[in-house]
Design a protein around this motif. Structure first.
Motif, PDB file in Angstrom:
ATOM      1  N   ASP A 140       5.862 -16.237  -6.744  1.00 37.97           N
ATOM      2  CA  ASP A 140       7.051 -15.718  -6.073  1.00 37.97           C
ATOM      3  C   ASP A 140       8.234 -16.682  -6.160  1.00 37.97           C
ATOM      4  N   ILE A 141       8.008 -17.958  -6.430  1.00 34.77           N
ATOM      5  CA  ILE A 141       9.112 -18.915  -6.540  1.00 34.77           C
ATOM      6  C   ILE A 141       9.631 -19.032  -7.979  1.00 34.77           C
ATOM      7  N   VAL A 142       8.962 -18.341  -8.897  1.00 35.75           N
ATOM      8  CA  VAL A 142       9.323 -18.445 -10.310  1.00 35.75           C
ATOM      9  C   VAL A 142      10.392 -17.422 -10.667  1.00 35.75           C
ATOM     10  N   GLU A 143      11.491 -17.916 -11.242  1.00 35.95           N
ATOM     11  CA  GLU A 143      12.546 -17.030 -11.719  1.00 35.95           C
ATOM     12  C   GLU A 143      12.217 -16.539 -13.121  1.00 35.95           C
ATOM     13  N   SER A 144      11.761 -17.459 -13.982  1.00 33.58           N
ATOM     14  CA  SER A 144      11.359 -17.057 -15.330  1.00 33.58           C
ATOM     15  C   SER A 144      10.266 -17.992 -15.835  1.00 33.58           C
ATOM     16  N   LEU A 145       9.445 -17.439 -16.722  1.00 31.77           N
ATOM     17  CA  LEU A 145       8.309 -18.164 -17.283  1.00 31.77           C
ATOM     18  C   LEU A 145       8.284 -17.920 -18.788  1.00 31.77           C
ATOM     19  N   SER A 146       8.349 -19.000 -19.546  1.00 31.23           N
ATOM     20  CA  SER A 146       8.299 -18.915 -21.002  1.00 31.23           C
ATOM     21  C   SER A 146       7.026 -19.616 -21.454  1.00 31.23           C
ATOM     22  N   LYS A 147       6.071 -18.815 -22.004  1.00 35.21           N
ATOM     23  CA  LYS A 147       4.759 -19.350 -22.340  1.00 35.21           C
ATOM     24  C   LYS A 147       4.571 -19.529 -23.846  1.00 35.21           C
ATOM     25  N   GLU A 148       3.838 -20.574 -24.195  1.00 37.05           N
ATOM     26  CA  GLU A 148       3.311 -20.685 -25.549  1.00 37.05           C
ATOM     27  C   GLU A 148       2.048 -19.826 -25.518  1.00 37.05           C
ATOM     28  N   ASN A 149       1.730 -19.109 -26.579  1.00 45.49           N
ATOM     29  CA  ASN A 149       0.601 -18.190 -26.518  1.00 45.49           C
ATOM     30  C   ASN A 149      -0.598 -18.564 -27.377  1.00 45.49           C
ATOM     31  N   SER A 150      -0.420 -19.450 -28.341  1.00 43.45           N
ATOM     32  CA  SER A 150      -1.553 -19.816 -29.174  1.00 43.45           C
ATOM     33  C   SER A 150      -1.284 -21.150 -29.849  1.00 43.45           C
ATOM     34  N   GLY A 151      -2.323 -21.676 -30.480  1.00 41.44           N
ATOM     35  CA  GLY A 151      -2.186 -22.927 -31.210  1.00 41.44           C
ATOM     36  C   GLY A 151      -3.050 -24.022 -30.630  1.00 41.44           C
ATOM     37  N   SER A 152      -3.104 -25.107 -31.350  1.00 43.05           N
ATOM     38  CA  SER A 152      -3.856 -26.275 -30.929  1.00 43.05           C
ATOM     39  C   SER A 152      -3.009 -27.078 -29.943  1.00 43.05           C
ATOM     40  N   VAL A 153      -3.630 -27.574 -28.860  1.00 47.55           N
ATOM     41  CA  VAL A 153      -2.896 -28.346 -27.854  1.00 47.55           C
ATOM     42  C   VAL A 153      -3.580 -29.683 -27.575  1.00 47.55           C
ATOM     43  N   GLN A 154      -2.758 -30.665 -27.214  1.00 47.19           N
ATOM     44  CA  GLN A 154      -3.230 -32.000 -26.858  1.00 47.19           C
ATOM     45  C   GLN A 154      -2.954 -32.229 -25.373  1.00 47.19           C
ATOM     46  N   ASN A 155      -3.963 -32.765 -24.654  1.00 51.50           N
ATOM     47  CA  ASN A 155      -3.776 -32.965 -23.222  1.00 51.50           C
ATOM     48  C   ASN A 155      -2.655 -33.962 -22.932  1.00 51.50           C
ATOM     49  N   GLY A 156      -1.816 -33.590 -21.980  1.00 50.46           N
ATOM     50  CA  GLY A 156      -0.705 -34.438 -21.558  1.00 50.46           C
ATOM     51  C   GLY A 156       0.464 -34.488 -22.525  1.00 50.46           C
ATOM     52  N   GLN A 157       0.368 -33.803 -23.681  1.00 47.65           N
ATOM     53  CA  GLN A 157       1.430 -33.891 -24.689  1.00 47.65           C
ATOM     54  C   GLN A 157       2.014 -32.547 -25.102  1.00 47.65           C
ATOM     55  N   SER A 158       1.170 -31.525 -25.250  1.00 46.69           N
ATOM     56  CA  SER A 158       1.644 -30.230 -25.729  1.00 46.69           C
ATOM     57  C   SER A 158       2.194 -29.381 -24.580  1.00 46.69           C
ATOM     58  N   LYS A 159       3.389 -28.826 -24.788  1.00 48.83           N
ATOM     59  CA  LYS A 159       3.996 -27.945 -23.792  1.00 48.83           C
ATOM     60  C   LYS A 159       3.270 -26.608 -23.833  1.00 48.83           C
ATOM     61  N   ILE A 160       2.815 -26.118 -22.658  1.00 44.86           N
ATOM     62  CA  ILE A 160       2.170 -24.805 -22.624  1.00 44.86           C
ATOM     63  C   ILE A 160       3.062 -23.745 -21.966  1.00 44.86           C
ATOM     64  N   PHE A 161       3.934 -24.156 -21.052  1.00 40.86           N
ATOM     65  CA  PHE A 161       4.956 -23.240 -20.563  1.00 40.86           C
ATOM     66  C   PHE A 161       6.111 -23.974 -19.917  1.00 40.86           C
ATOM     67  N   GLN A 162       7.241 -23.255 -19.878  1.00 36.79           N
ATOM     68  CA  GLN A 162       8.473 -23.722 -19.267  1.00 36.79           C
ATOM     69  C   GLN A 162       8.781 -22.776 -18.123  1.00 36.79           C
ATOM     70  N   VAL A 163       9.086 -23.329 -16.960  1.00 33.55           N
ATOM     71  CA  VAL A 163       9.300 -22.522 -15.769  1.00 33.55           C
ATOM     72  C   VAL A 163      10.670 -22.806 -15.181  1.00 33.55           C
ATOM     73  N   LYS A 164      11.358 -21.734 -14.779  1.00 35.33           N
ATOM     74  CA  LYS A 164      12.585 -21.862 -13.994  1.00 35.33           C
ATOM     75  C   LYS A 164      12.216 -21.452 -12.587  1.00 35.33           C
ATOM     76  N   ILE A 165      12.503 -22.319 -11.641  1.00 42.21           N
ATOM     77  CA  ILE A 165      12.220 -22.065 -10.228  1.00 42.21           C
ATOM     78  C   ILE A 165      13.459 -21.480  -9.570  1.00 42.21           C
ATOM     79  N   LYS A 166      13.251 -20.472  -8.703  1.00 47.28           N
ATOM     80  CA  LYS A 166      14.369 -19.823  -7.992  1.00 47.28           C
ATOM     81  C   LYS A 166      15.094 -20.810  -7.111  1.00 47.28           C
TER      82      LYS A 166
END
Length: 166
Positions: A140-166
């Protein structure tokens, strides 16, 4: 005059990047083989099929919940967003076997700090899946959510989503 007074009370929109808590393959939340997560009953997010059992903090924040079975952890980020990392599916039935917590409730964490170590072989043997959902539980506090949907990820390094808070 009134505009200035009331304008100051409005909260500023803040953005936050959420990084991968695990090494592995990123998958869409809708593809998680558990309807609680795939139908977003707990919240929106993504999931990871991990390649190792090292779970790190995906955000700067505070540990607000560590389940006694250590299979799931809740983090409140500095923007107020609350994230749930649920390691594997049906892992609650393992009663903590194969999980080691490196933090406790109330601990402050930064991106990349170790949270939990788990035994993926044991999870594969005793639970439904190692797939690990990462969801926003206070959407409910999220204005927008931009997600990565696939691919290889590294812990602590790869961005999985970007969030704008209201």
């Amino acid at each position: 005059m009134l505009k200035k007074l009331f304008g100051k009370k409005q909260e500023k929109v803040s953005e936050e990047t959420v990084f991968s808590p695990l090494n592995g393959q990123l998958i869409e939340i809708e593809k998680v083989p558990d309807p609680v997560f795939s139908q977003k009953m707990m919240g929106d997010g993504v999931a990871i099929e991990p390649t190792d059992g090292k779970v790190v903090s995906p955000v700067d924040g505070e540990i607000i919940q560590l389940f006694h079975t250590k299979h799931a952890i809740g983090i409140k980020s500095s923007s107020g967003m609350e994230l749930l990392i649920h390691i594997g599916l049906e892992t609650v039935n393992m009663n903590g076997e194969g999980f080691e917590a490196h933090v406790k409730e109330g601990d402050k964490v930064s991106v990349g700090d170790p949270l939990i170590t788990c035994d993926l072989d044991l999870i594969n043997e005793k639970a439904t899946s190692t797939v690990t959902p990462i969801v926003i539980t206070n959407g409910d506090i999220v204005e927008s959510l931009s997600k990565e949907n696939s691919g290889s990820v590294q812990n602590g390094q790869s961005k999985i989503f970007q969030v704008k808070i209201k």
